[in-house]
Design an enzyme around this catalytic site. Structure first.
Site, mmCIF file in Angstrom:
data_model
loop_
_atom_site.group_PDB
_atom_site.id
_atom_site.type_symbol
_atom_site.label_atom_id
_atom_site.label_comp_id
_atom_site.label_asym_id
_atom_site.label_seq_id
_atom_site.Cartn_x
_atom_site.Cartn_y
_atom_site.Cartn_z
ATOM 1 N N GLY A 13 3.173 8.656 -12.498
ATOM 2 C CA GLY A 13 2.763 9.602 -11.588
ATOM 3 C C GLY A 13 1.495 10.356 -11.846
ATOM 4 O O GLY A 13 1.221 11.602 -11.464
ATOM 5 N N ARG A 16 -1.769 12.170 -8.823
ATOM 6 C CA ARG A 16 -2.118 13.637 -8.150
ATOM 7 C C ARG A 16 -1.322 14.564 -9.154
ATOM 8 O O ARG A 16 -0.549 14.277 -10.001
ATOM 9 C CB ARG A 16 -1.760 13.968 -6.856
ATOM 10 C CG ARG A 16 -0.487 13.306 -6.357
ATOM 11 C CD ARG A 16 -0.249 13.120 -4.669
ATOM 12 N NE ARG A 16 0.938 12.349 -4.399
ATOM 13 C CZ ARG A 16 2.059 13.092 -4.291
ATOM 14 N NH1 ARG A 16 2.226 14.261 -4.394
ATOM 15 N NH2 ARG A 16 3.260 12.409 -4.036
ATOM 16 N N THR A 38 3.858 5.358 -6.672
ATOM 17 C CA THR A 38 4.588 4.506 -5.778
ATOM 18 C C THR A 38 3.193 4.227 -4.738
ATOM 19 O O THR A 38 3.173 2.989 -4.093
ATOM 20 C CB THR A 38 5.778 4.998 -5.099
ATOM 21 O OG1 THR A 38 5.471 6.214 -4.206
ATOM 22 C CG2 THR A 38 6.946 5.094 -5.970
ATOM 23 N N ASN A 91 5.855 11.358 -16.656
ATOM 24 C CA ASN A 91 5.669 12.462 -15.721
ATOM 25 C C ASN A 91 6.214 12.456 -14.327
ATOM 26 O O ASN A 91 6.428 13.141 -13.682
ATOM 27 C CB ASN A 91 4.198 12.807 -15.540
ATOM 28 C CG ASN A 91 3.579 13.544 -14.419
ATOM 29 O OD1 ASN A 91 3.515 14.798 -14.560
ATOM 30 N ND2 ASN A 91 3.178 13.186 -13.551
ATOM 31 N N SER A 143 11.310 20.203 -17.302
ATOM 32 C CA SER A 143 11.118 21.465 -16.438
ATOM 33 C C SER A 143 12.050 22.620 -17.006
ATOM 34 O O SER A 143 12.850 22.663 -17.589
ATOM 35 C CB SER A 143 11.517 21.172 -15.043
ATOM 36 O OG SER A 143 11.917 22.400 -14.193
ATOM 37 N N TYR A 156 18.070 17.842 -9.678
ATOM 38 C CA TYR A 156 16.780 17.872 -10.476
ATOM 39 C C TYR A 156 17.159 18.691 -11.905
ATOM 40 O O TYR A 156 16.576 18.269 -13.010
ATOM 41 C CB TYR A 156 15.972 18.638 -9.516
ATOM 42 C CG TYR A 156 14.532 19.098 -10.233
ATOM 43 C CD1 TYR A 156 13.610 17.938 -10.096
ATOM 44 C CD2 TYR A 156 14.073 20.007 -10.679
ATOM 45 C CE1 TYR A 156 12.333 17.862 -10.591
ATOM 46 C CE2 TYR A 156 12.662 20.486 -11.318
ATOM 47 C CZ TYR A 156 11.937 18.979 -11.142
ATOM 48 O OH TYR A 156 10.481 19.385 -11.584
ATOM 49 N N SER A 157 18.101 19.740 -11.668
ATOM 50 C CA SER A 157 18.363 20.280 -13.388
ATOM 51 C C SER A 157 19.168 19.183 -14.010
ATOM 52 O O SER A 157 18.504 19.319 -15.305
ATOM 53 C CB SER A 157 19.380 21.502 -12.849
ATOM 54 O OG SER A 157 18.851 22.453 -11.987
ATOM 55 N N LYS A 160 16.383 16.954 -15.390
ATOM 56 C CA LYS A 160 15.479 17.188 -16.382
ATOM 57 C C LYS A 160 16.209 17.713 -17.613
ATOM 58 O O LYS A 160 15.635 17.760 -18.728
ATOM 59 C CB LYS A 160 14.743 18.531 -15.636
ATOM 60 C CG LYS A 160 13.928 18.045 -14.539
ATOM 61 C CD LYS A 160 12.638 17.187 -15.064
ATOM 62 C CE LYS A 160 11.711 17.032 -14.049
ATOM 63 N NZ LYS A 160 10.848 16.126 -14.397
HETATM 64 P P1 NAP Z 1 3.660 15.769 -7.213
HETATM 65 O O1 NAP Z 1 2.291 16.840 -7.016
HETATM 66 O O2 NAP Z 1 4.598 15.656 -6.302
HETATM 67 O O3 NAP Z 1 3.037 14.348 -7.980
HETATM 68 C C1 NAP Z 1 4.182 13.422 -8.437
HETATM 69 C C2 NAP Z 1 3.241 12.402 -8.940
HETATM 70 O O4 NAP Z 1 4.429 11.274 -9.171
HETATM 71 C C3 NAP Z 1 2.510 11.567 -7.677
HETATM 72 O O5 NAP Z 1 1.694 10.956 -8.483
HETATM 73 C C4 NAP Z 1 3.608 10.615 -7.217
HETATM 74 O O6 NAP Z 1 3.083 9.718 -6.464
HETATM 75 C C5 NAP Z 1 4.475 10.113 -8.576
HETATM 76 N N1 NAP Z 1 5.726 9.648 -8.135
HETATM 77 C C6 NAP Z 1 6.774 10.230 -7.506
HETATM 78 N N2 NAP Z 1 7.687 9.348 -7.482
HETATM 79 C C7 NAP Z 1 7.552 8.362 -8.233
HETATM 80 C C8 NAP Z 1 8.001 6.978 -8.833
HETATM 81 N N3 NAP Z 1 9.246 6.806 -8.349
HETATM 82 N N4 NAP Z 1 7.561 6.286 -9.438
HETATM 83 C C9 NAP Z 1 6.003 6.342 -9.887
HETATM 84 N N5 NAP Z 1 5.339 7.565 -9.578
HETATM 85 C C10 NAP Z 1 6.030 8.394 -8.769
HETATM 86 O O7 NAP Z 1 4.371 16.622 -8.337
HETATM 87 P P2 NAP Z 1 4.021 17.587 -9.704
HETATM 88 O O8 NAP Z 1 4.366 18.868 -9.488
HETATM 89 O O9 NAP Z 1 2.693 17.246 -10.239
HETATM 90 O O10 NAP Z 1 4.929 17.191 -10.980
HETATM 91 C C11 NAP Z 1 4.976 16.165 -11.699
HETATM 92 C C12 NAP Z 1 6.064 16.357 -12.931
HETATM 93 O O11 NAP Z 1 6.261 17.711 -13.133
HETATM 94 C C13 NAP Z 1 7.317 15.835 -12.246
HETATM 95 O O12 NAP Z 1 8.117 15.297 -13.045
HETATM 96 C C14 NAP Z 1 8.119 17.279 -11.887
HETATM 97 O O13 NAP Z 1 9.368 17.300 -11.927
HETATM 98 C C15 NAP Z 1 7.265 18.118 -13.118
HETATM 99 N N6 NAP Z 1 7.455 19.556 -12.878
HETATM 100 C C16 NAP Z 1 6.717 20.191 -11.976
HETATM 101 C C17 NAP Z 1 6.930 21.566 -11.806
HETATM 102 C C18 NAP Z 1 6.149 22.162 -10.592
HETATM 103 O O14 NAP Z 1 6.270 23.601 -10.547
HETATM 104 N N7 NAP Z 1 5.205 21.556 -9.748
HETATM 105 C C19 NAP Z 1 7.759 22.343 -12.522
HETATM 106 C C20 NAP Z 1 8.238 21.566 -13.617
HETATM 107 C C21 NAP Z 1 8.310 20.418 -13.672
HETATM 108 P P3 NAP Z 1 3.527 8.598 -5.319
HETATM 109 O O15 NAP Z 1 4.012 9.887 -4.201
HETATM 110 O O16 NAP Z 1 2.375 8.034 -4.740
HETATM 111 O O17 NAP Z 1 4.521 7.995 -5.849
#
Ligand code: NAP
Length: 248
Positions: A13, A16, A38, A91, A143, A156-157, A160
Site C-alpha cells: 500500500g 499513497r 492494487t 501497511n 490502528s 476493521y477493529s 487491526k
Molecule cells: P489510503 O490513503 O486509503 O491508502 C491505502 C493504500 O493501500 C493505497 O496505496 C492503496 O492502493 C493500498 N491498498 C489498498 N488495498 C490494497 C490491497 N488489497 N493490496 C495492496 N494494496 C492495497 O489509506 P491510509 O490512510 O494511508 O492507511 C494506510 C494504513 O494505515 C492502513 O492499514 C490503515 O488501516 C491504517 N490506518 C489509517 C488511519 C487513518 O486515519 N488514515 C488510522 C489508523 C490506521 P490501491 O487502492 O491502489 O490498492
C-alpha cells in the site's frame, strides 16, 4: 551517511497516504524501495517519483495483498529486482464501515482479508528469505481502534486487533533470527481513507485528541523510521501508539 544506505525496504500500500510517506522517509535515508498497491499506474508513479527525487532503486508493482499468489509474486519480484528486504512494512488497508446489523459478509471478509490475512500472506511470502538473512524489521500498521474498538467498524477493529496479536506471534517466531516485529497504531490521519468523513464526525474525532490536531502521514512515518533504524534494535512485539493522546 544516510541511515538506510544499502538497505532494501518493501512497503505494501505504498502508492499513497501513510504507505507512501513511509516509503518516502525510507528512500530519503537511502533505502531501495519495493512498493505495491492494487492500482499499478499509481504504484509505478510513486516508485518513479522516489527514484527520481532520492536516487535510490525502486520497484512499483501491482499486488492485492488479500491474494496469496499476488503476495508470492510481489516477494519474488522484489527479491529478484532489489534483493531480500531488511525492512518489511505491512501497511495496505481498507475500510468498509457500517454497524454489525447492516454489515454484509463480503464487507467483513474484504476488510479481514486485506488488513489481517494480507499481513500474514505478505510476511509468509518474504519470511524464508528474511529469516535466512538473519536480521531485519517487520512493521505492521494497525490502528487505535484495534485496541479500543469502534462502533461502526466491527470488521476493521477486529482486523487491526488481530494484527496486533499477529505482530506478537511473529515477534516470538522470528526473534531467534534477529528480526524485530512491531506494530505502529495511528489514531486519526489525514489521508484518502479519512477524507470522506462527515464534518460532524471529523469535529467529534478532533475533540477527542489531546494534541488537538489530526496526524499527518509523516507523523506515522517517523515512528516507522525509528523502529526500522538503530533505535528499534531491542524492541519487539510492541505496539507504538502514534495518536496524539487519543488512547493512552
Ligand atoms: P489510503 O490513503 O486509503 O491508502 C491505502 C493504500 O493501500 C493505497 O496505496 C492503496 O492502493 C493500498 N491498498 C489498498 N488495498 C490494497 C490491497 N488489497 N493490496 C495492496 N494494496 C492495497 O489509506 P491510509 O490512510 O494511508 O492507511 C494506510 C494504513 O494505515 C492502513 O492499514 C490503515 O488501516 C491504517 N490506518 C489509517 C488511519 C487513518 O486515519 N488514515 C488510522 C489508523 C490506521 P490501491 O487502492 O491502489 O490498492
Amino acid at each position: 551517511m544516510k541511515l538506510f544506505e544499502g538497505k532494501i525496504s518493501a512497503v505494501t500500500g505504498g502508492s499513497r497516504g501513510i504507505g507512501f510517506a513511509i516509503a518516502e522517509k525510507l528512500a530519503e535515508q537511502g533505502s531501495g524501495i519495493a512498493l505495491c498497491a492494487t492500482g499499478l499506474e499509481r504504484a509505478e508513479a510513486a516508485a518513479a517519483d522516489l527514484a527520481q527525487r532520492f536516487g535510490v532503486k525502486t520497484l512499483g508493482l501491482q499486488a492485492d495483498v488479500a491474494r496469496a499468489a499476488d503476495c508470492e509474486a510481489f516477494a519474488a519480484n522484489t527479491i529478484a529486482g532489489l534483493g531480500v528486504p531488511d525492512i518489511l512494512v505491512n501497511n495496505a488497508g481498507i475500510t468498509r464501515d457500517t454497524l454489525t446489523m447492516r454489515m454484509s459478509e463480503s464487507d467483513w471478509d474484504a476488510v479481514l482479508d486485506t488488513n489481517l490475512k494480507g499481513a500474514f500472506l505478505i510476511t509468509k511470502a518474504f519470511s524464508k528469505a528474511m529469516l535466512k538473512k538473519r536480521g531485519g524489521r517487520i512493521i505492521n500498521i494497525s490502528s487505535v481502534v484495534g485496541q479500543t474498538g469502534n462502533a461502526g467498524q466491527p470488521n476493521y477493529s477486529a482486523a487491526k486487533g488481530g494484527l496486533i496479536a499477529l505482530t506478537k506471534a511473529h515477534a516470538r517466531e522470528f526473534a531467534s533470527r534477529g528480526i524485530c516485529v512491531n506494530s505502529v497504531a495511528p489514531g486519526f490521519v489525514e489521508t484518502d481513507m479519512t477524507a470522506q468523513f462527515a464534518e460532524e464526525l471529523r469535529t467529534r474525532i478532533l475533540e477527542s485528541i489531546p494534541l488537538g490536531r489530526a496526524a499527518t502521514s509523516r507523523d506515522i512515518a517517523q515512528a516507522v523510521l525509528f523502529l526500522a533504524g538503530e533505535g528499534g534494535s531491542y524492541i519487539t512485539g510492541q505496539v507504538i501508539n502514534v495518536n496524539g493522546g487519543m488512547f493512552m
